[in-house]
Design a protein around this motif. Structure first.
Motif, PDB file in Angstrom:
ATOM      1  N   VAL A  23      16.774   7.828  -0.417  1.00  0.00           N
ATOM      2  CA  VAL A  23      15.576   7.084  -0.674  1.00  0.00           C
ATOM      3  C   VAL A  23      14.350   7.349  -0.622  1.00  0.00           C
ATOM      4  CG1 VAL A  23      14.113   4.869   0.511  1.00  0.00           C
ATOM      5  CG2 VAL A  23      16.994   5.060   0.542  1.00  0.00           C
ATOM      6  N   SER A  24      13.520   7.373  -1.454  1.00  0.00           N
ATOM      7  CA  SER A  24      11.937   8.071  -1.561  1.00  0.00           C
ATOM      8  C   SER A  24      10.873   7.020  -1.398  1.00  0.00           C
ATOM      9  CB  SER A  24      11.912   9.021  -2.830  1.00  0.00           C
ATOM     10  OG  SER A  24      12.346   8.050  -3.949  1.00  0.00           O
ATOM     11  N   ALA A  25       9.820   7.438  -0.822  1.00  0.00           N
ATOM     12  CA  ALA A  25       8.703   6.733  -0.409  1.00  0.00           C
ATOM     13  C   ALA A  25       7.518   7.256  -0.949  1.00  0.00           C
ATOM     14  CB  ALA A  25       8.422   6.576   1.012  1.00  0.00           C
ATOM     15  N   SER A  26       6.773   6.424  -1.861  1.00  0.00           N
ATOM     16  CA  SER A  26       5.583   7.049  -2.621  1.00  0.00           C
ATOM     17  C   SER A  26       4.417   6.387  -2.425  1.00  0.00           C
ATOM     18  CB  SER A  26       5.935   7.223  -4.086  1.00  0.00           C
ATOM     19  OG  SER A  26       4.756   7.327  -4.873  1.00  0.00           O
ATOM     20  N   ASP A  27       3.236   7.066  -2.718  1.00  0.00           N
ATOM     21  CA  ASP A  27       1.800   6.321  -2.971  1.00  0.00           C
ATOM     22  C   ASP A  27       1.901   5.321  -3.855  1.00  0.00           C
ATOM     23  OD1 ASP A  27       0.924   8.115  -0.859  1.00  0.00           O
ATOM     24  OD2 ASP A  27      -0.451   9.195  -2.087  1.00  0.00           O
ATOM     25  N   ASP A  28       2.768   4.919  -4.765  1.00  0.00           N
ATOM     26  CA  ASP A  28       2.682   3.967  -5.864  1.00  0.00           C
ATOM     27  C   ASP A  28       3.276   2.800  -5.225  1.00  0.00           C
ATOM     28  OD1 ASP A  28       5.545   4.250  -5.524  1.00  0.00           O
ATOM     29  OD2 ASP A  28       5.742   5.132  -7.385  1.00  0.00           O
ATOM     30  N   HIS A  29       3.391   2.769  -3.819  1.00  0.00           N
ATOM     31  CA  HIS A  29       3.762   1.586  -3.035  1.00  0.00           C
ATOM     32  C   HIS A  29       5.212   1.274  -3.068  1.00  0.00           C
ATOM     33  CE1 HIS A  29      -0.666  -0.153  -3.791  1.00  0.00           C
ATOM     34  NE2 HIS A  29      -0.606   1.122  -3.525  1.00  0.00           N
ATOM     35  N   ILE A  30       6.058   1.970  -3.679  1.00  0.00           N
ATOM     36  CA  ILE A  30       7.459   1.855  -4.033  1.00  0.00           C
ATOM     37  C   ILE A  30       8.400   2.634  -3.184  1.00  0.00           C
ATOM     38  CG2 ILE A  30       9.209   1.428  -5.699  1.00  0.00           C
ATOM     39  CD1 ILE A  30       6.683   0.809  -7.694  1.00  0.00           C
ATOM     40  N   LEU A  31       9.504   1.881  -2.557  1.00  0.00           N
ATOM     41  CA  LEU A  31      10.495   2.817  -2.126  1.00  0.00           C
ATOM     42  C   LEU A  31      11.785   2.774  -3.248  1.00  0.00           C
ATOM     43  CD1 LEU A  31      10.746   1.328   1.242  1.00  0.00           C
ATOM     44  CD2 LEU A  31      10.629   3.653   0.962  1.00  0.00           C
ATOM     45  N   ARG A  32      12.212   3.754  -3.561  1.00  0.00           N
ATOM     46  CA  ARG A  32      13.211   3.908  -4.749  1.00  0.00           C
ATOM     47  C   ARG A  32      14.547   4.411  -4.058  1.00  0.00           C
ATOM     48  NH1 ARG A  32      10.606   3.337  -9.916  1.00  0.00           N
ATOM     49  NH2 ARG A  32       8.276   3.616  -9.574  1.00  0.00           N
TER      50      ARG A  32
ATOM     51  N   ASP B 204       3.417   8.343  -8.297  1.00  0.00           N
ATOM     52  CA  ASP B 204       2.308   8.990  -7.621  1.00  0.00           C
ATOM     53  C   ASP B 204       3.123   9.695  -6.511  1.00  0.00           C
ATOM     54  OD1 ASP B 204      -0.201   9.381  -6.334  1.00  0.00           O
ATOM     55  OD2 ASP B 204      -0.648   7.517  -6.459  1.00  0.00           O
ATOM     56  N   VAL B 205       2.272  10.552  -5.780  1.00  0.00           N
ATOM     57  CA  VAL B 205       2.842  11.436  -4.651  1.00  0.00           C
ATOM     58  C   VAL B 205       3.781  10.828  -3.839  1.00  0.00           C
ATOM     59  CG1 VAL B 205       2.150  12.542  -2.506  1.00  0.00           C
ATOM     60  CG2 VAL B 205       0.412  12.405  -4.375  1.00  0.00           C
ATOM     61  N   VAL B 206       4.858  11.667  -3.778  1.00  0.00           N
ATOM     62  CA  VAL B 206       6.416  11.387  -2.780  1.00  0.00           C
ATOM     63  C   VAL B 206       5.976  12.021  -1.594  1.00  0.00           C
ATOM     64  CG1 VAL B 206       8.586  11.435  -2.857  1.00  0.00           C
ATOM     65  CG2 VAL B 206       7.560  10.986  -4.897  1.00  0.00           C
ATOM     66  N   ASN B 207       5.757  10.772  -0.756  1.00  0.00           N
ATOM     67  CA  ASN B 207       5.511  11.312   0.852  1.00  0.00           C
ATOM     68  C   ASN B 207       6.722  11.576   1.653  1.00  0.00           C
ATOM     69  OD1 ASN B 207       2.390  10.916   0.595  1.00  0.00           O
ATOM     70  ND2 ASN B 207       3.082   8.719   0.324  1.00  0.00           N
ATOM     71  N   SER B 208       7.687  10.939   1.295  1.00  0.00           N
ATOM     72  CA  SER B 208       8.947  11.095   2.306  1.00  0.00           C
ATOM     73  C   SER B 208      10.192  10.835   1.518  1.00  0.00           C
ATOM     74  CB  SER B 208       8.653  10.147   3.246  1.00  0.00           C
ATOM     75  OG  SER B 208      10.009  10.260   4.136  1.00  0.00           O
ATOM     76  N   VAL B 209      11.558  11.572   1.815  1.00  0.00           N
ATOM     77  CA  VAL B 209      12.696  11.219   1.178  1.00  0.00           C
ATOM     78  C   VAL B 209      13.470  11.166   2.482  1.00  0.00           C
ATOM     79  CG1 VAL B 209      12.344  12.370  -0.950  1.00  0.00           C
ATOM     80  CG2 VAL B 209      13.349  13.627   1.158  1.00  0.00           C
ATOM     81  N   ALA B 210      14.635  10.106   2.281  1.00  0.00           N
ATOM     82  CA  ALA B 210      15.581  10.295   3.470  1.00  0.00           C
ATOM     83  C   ALA B 210      16.997  10.106   2.625  1.00  0.00           C
ATOM     84  CB  ALA B 210      15.552   8.942   4.500  1.00  0.00           C
TER      85      ALA B 210
ATOM     86  N   ASP C 104       0.835  -1.398   0.006  1.00  0.00           N
ATOM     87  CA  ASP C 104       0.116   0.000  -0.121  1.00  0.00           C
ATOM     88  C   ASP C 104       0.973   1.222  -0.082  1.00  0.00           C
ATOM     89  OD1 ASP C 104      -2.389   1.527   0.146  1.00  0.00           O
ATOM     90  OD2 ASP C 104      -3.277   0.544   1.608  1.00  0.00           O
ATOM     91  N   GLU C 105       0.326   2.551   0.166  1.00  0.00           N
ATOM     92  CA  GLU C 105       1.128   3.614   0.185  1.00  0.00           C
ATOM     93  C   GLU C 105       2.026   3.728   1.030  1.00  0.00           C
ATOM     94  OE1 GLU C 105      -1.781   6.517   0.312  1.00  0.00           O
ATOM     95  OE2 GLU C 105      -3.023   6.082  -1.404  1.00  0.00           O
ATOM     96  N   VAL C 106       3.336   3.991   0.912  1.00  0.00           N
ATOM     97  CA  VAL C 106       4.547   4.256   1.676  1.00  0.00           C
ATOM     98  C   VAL C 106       4.633   5.714   2.162  1.00  0.00           C
ATOM     99  CG1 VAL C 106       6.934   3.493   2.138  1.00  0.00           C
ATOM    100  CG2 VAL C 106       5.674   2.406   0.090  1.00  0.00           C
ATOM    101  N   LEU C 107       4.394   5.953   3.656  1.00  0.00           N
ATOM    102  CA  LEU C 107       4.289   7.373   3.846  1.00  0.00           C
ATOM    103  C   LEU C 107       5.559   7.794   4.536  1.00  0.00           C
ATOM    104  CD1 LEU C 107       0.879   6.589   6.036  1.00  0.00           C
ATOM    105  CD2 LEU C 107       1.150   7.238   3.787  1.00  0.00           C
ATOM    106  N   HIS C 108       6.385   7.134   4.904  1.00  0.00           N
ATOM    107  CA  HIS C 108       7.534   7.454   5.557  1.00  0.00           C
ATOM    108  C   HIS C 108       8.763   6.919   5.477  1.00  0.00           C
ATOM    109  CE1 HIS C 108      10.022   8.950   9.187  1.00  0.00           C
ATOM    110  NE2 HIS C 108       9.658  10.059   8.690  1.00  0.00           N
TER     111      HIS C 108
END
Length: 501
Positions: A480-489, A464-470, A91-95
């Protein structure tokens, strides 16, 4: 008859100044004369300013050697290559957040799990399903300073507690649960107050917000101490807590200060005109606070484990209560018990600290000029443009209230956007390193800026929306980026070889 090698340097410079980066590097390999002209500082300065869209007044950092090497730094050491795609969340990755040594990072998601990953191989080390904690989803995580514990906060799954959440502390040795704390509302998030202590808060009697310190001590019973209480006006309350080391006046000693017993700054988002956060509050916490709160010697001082009777210890700390904050009339220029109040004239959608805790970076969606708010329950419309403000905490004087605007001396970073309306606006988590600053965005991108020049040096695309970066704390240019597309890149700089995964 003369050849091109006989052209004067001035004419070659006139031609070379029209070239882009790749072409300039190519012609510089043709011969020694062209190489000498191709390394001209004025030529590289012109290319640098044009490539990164900077004004002619831009200056290099004091420790920089040349414009050519500065171009190389920004071009090669910026996260821009997608090295790994992590698809374990459903599901959506928030943080997403790194430990301080970069050995691990954690991710939270609407699939109600928290996952811990290896910070170098990017392998999944542990996944904890939090549905059995009666959670709706996990929303935030933070590693302790020593990297031995993980704070995870989430929203509760209960029709009777729509705005409540809880905070869990896990030991990373076996991922055992050490402590749990109630949080209302859930977007207080919580944060570490020391190596073994963390902050949480809740609303009591609809008019008081209690901020508490909790201790997750493996050798002691669980303890709770009340830290501050705020009288609530206009339905507003502290959101998104952060603890910074207070400036002592000696920069070289800042990073050596003990995280538990040094002076601290409590930083949070809030508002006095409407329930939507539009201010940053700062409260100075002297070094004596921690010892007053714990009131117990350390394990190495010979204390045996304390027996518990099953009752929660909520002894009040000996610290000034913020009873008169904010002013009833909502006048941010009036007296307050906070040490500093920053008014942003817009809705705050995230903030973070620089690694040295000197700078505070704040994402804000501005209100229209001269906005009036007759009804605190209906915040005014906000801009789709996010402005990222840089605030020098060392320059703030205690007792002052600052209105942050385009006329202030603090720098701004632009480029990212948001589209949700003011009544459904959410946080987009940011991160900063020594030289880079990054933030998520609702236009399916993460943005990266160079902190010195303020230039946007990379745009990292999701679906989709990028909710968080680290940003990786020890491997420069890894993000590392986290998104509503369920993916961490995972993004690497050009200077780092592509990851085998």
């Amino acid at each position: 008859m003369c050849g091109v090698e006989d052209l004067p340097d001035s004419l070659l410079l006139s031609v070379f100044c029209w070239l882009d980066l790749q072409d300039l590097c190519a012609v510089s390999t043709c011969c020694q004369i062209w190489a000498r002209v191709g390394w001209d500082e004025l030529l590289w300065k012109s290319l640098f300013l044009r490539h990164f869209d900077l004004p002619s007044s831009a200056a290099m950092p004091e420790d920089a050697d040349s414009w050519r090497l500065e171009f190389r730094r920004l071009y090669e050491d910026t996260p821009c290559i997608e090295a790994v795609k992590l698809t374990a969340h459903t599901d959506e990755v928030l943080h997403v957040a790194f430990s301080q040594d970069g050995s691990r990072f954690a991710s939270c998601s609407k699939d109600c799990s928290v996952k811990v990953w290896d910070g170098h191989s990017y392998e999944l080390l542990h996944s904890e399903d939090l549905h059995n904690r009666n959670w709706l989803y996990s929303q935030f995580s933070q590693f302790s300073q020593d990297g031995l514990r993980l704070l995870v906060s989430g929203a509760k799954n209960s029709p009777f507690e729509m705005s409540s959440g809880s905070i869990l502390i896990f030991s990373l040795d076996g991922f055992s649960l050490l402590a749990a704390a109630y949080a209302e509302p859930y977007d207080i998030f919580g944060c570490w107050f020391g190596r073994e202590a963390f902050l949480s808060g809740n609303i009591e009697d609809f008019s008081i917000f209690r901020l508490s310190v909790h201790f997750a001590l493996e050798k002691f019973s669980y303890m709770q101490r009340r830290l501050l209480h705020f009288r609530l006006f206009n339905n507003s309350y502290p959101r998104m807590l952060a603890i910074a080391r207070a400036h002592t006046g000696e920069e070289e000693t800042m990073l050596e200060t003990d995280d538990d017993y040094g002076n601290k700054l409590l930083i949070f988002a809030t508002g006095s005109l409407t329930y939507a956060s539009h201010q940053i509050g700062i409260k100075f916490l002297p070094a004596e606070v921690f010892r007053t709160l714990i009131k117990l010697p350390r394990v190495d001082e010979g204390l045996l484990e304390r027996e518990t009777d099953g009752h929660e210890d909520v002894e009040e700390a000996d610290l000034e209560a913020v009873e008169d904050w904010p002013d009833f009339q909502g006048n941010v220029d009036g007296p307050t018990s906070l040490d500093c109040l920053l008014e942003f004239n817009g809705q705050i959608v995230g903030f973070c600290l620089s690694p040295d805790h000197r700078y505070l970076f704040v994402n804000c969606r501005a209100w229209a000029p001269d906005t009036q708010i007759p009804d605190p329950t209906h915040p005014p419309p906000i801009s789709n443009i996010i402005t990222l403000h840089e605030v020098d905490l060392w320059s703030l004087e205690r007792g002052n209230h600052v209105r942050i605007s385009e006329k202030t001396e603090f720098r701004r970073f632009l480029g990212h956007k948001a589209f949700t309306p003011e009544d459904r606006c959410f946080f987009m988590f940011m991160d900063a390193s020594h030289s880079l600053l990054s933030s998520g965005s609702e236009d399916a991108s993460a943005y990266v800026w160079d902190r010195h020049y303020g230039a946007c040096v990379a745009t990292l695309l999701h679906h989709d929306v990028v909710n968080s970066v680290a940003l990786h704390p020890t491997r420069h240019g890894v993000l590392v980026s986290a998104s509503d597309d369920h993916i961490l890149r995972v993004w690497h700089p050009r200077s780092l070889p592509r990851h085998d995964g």
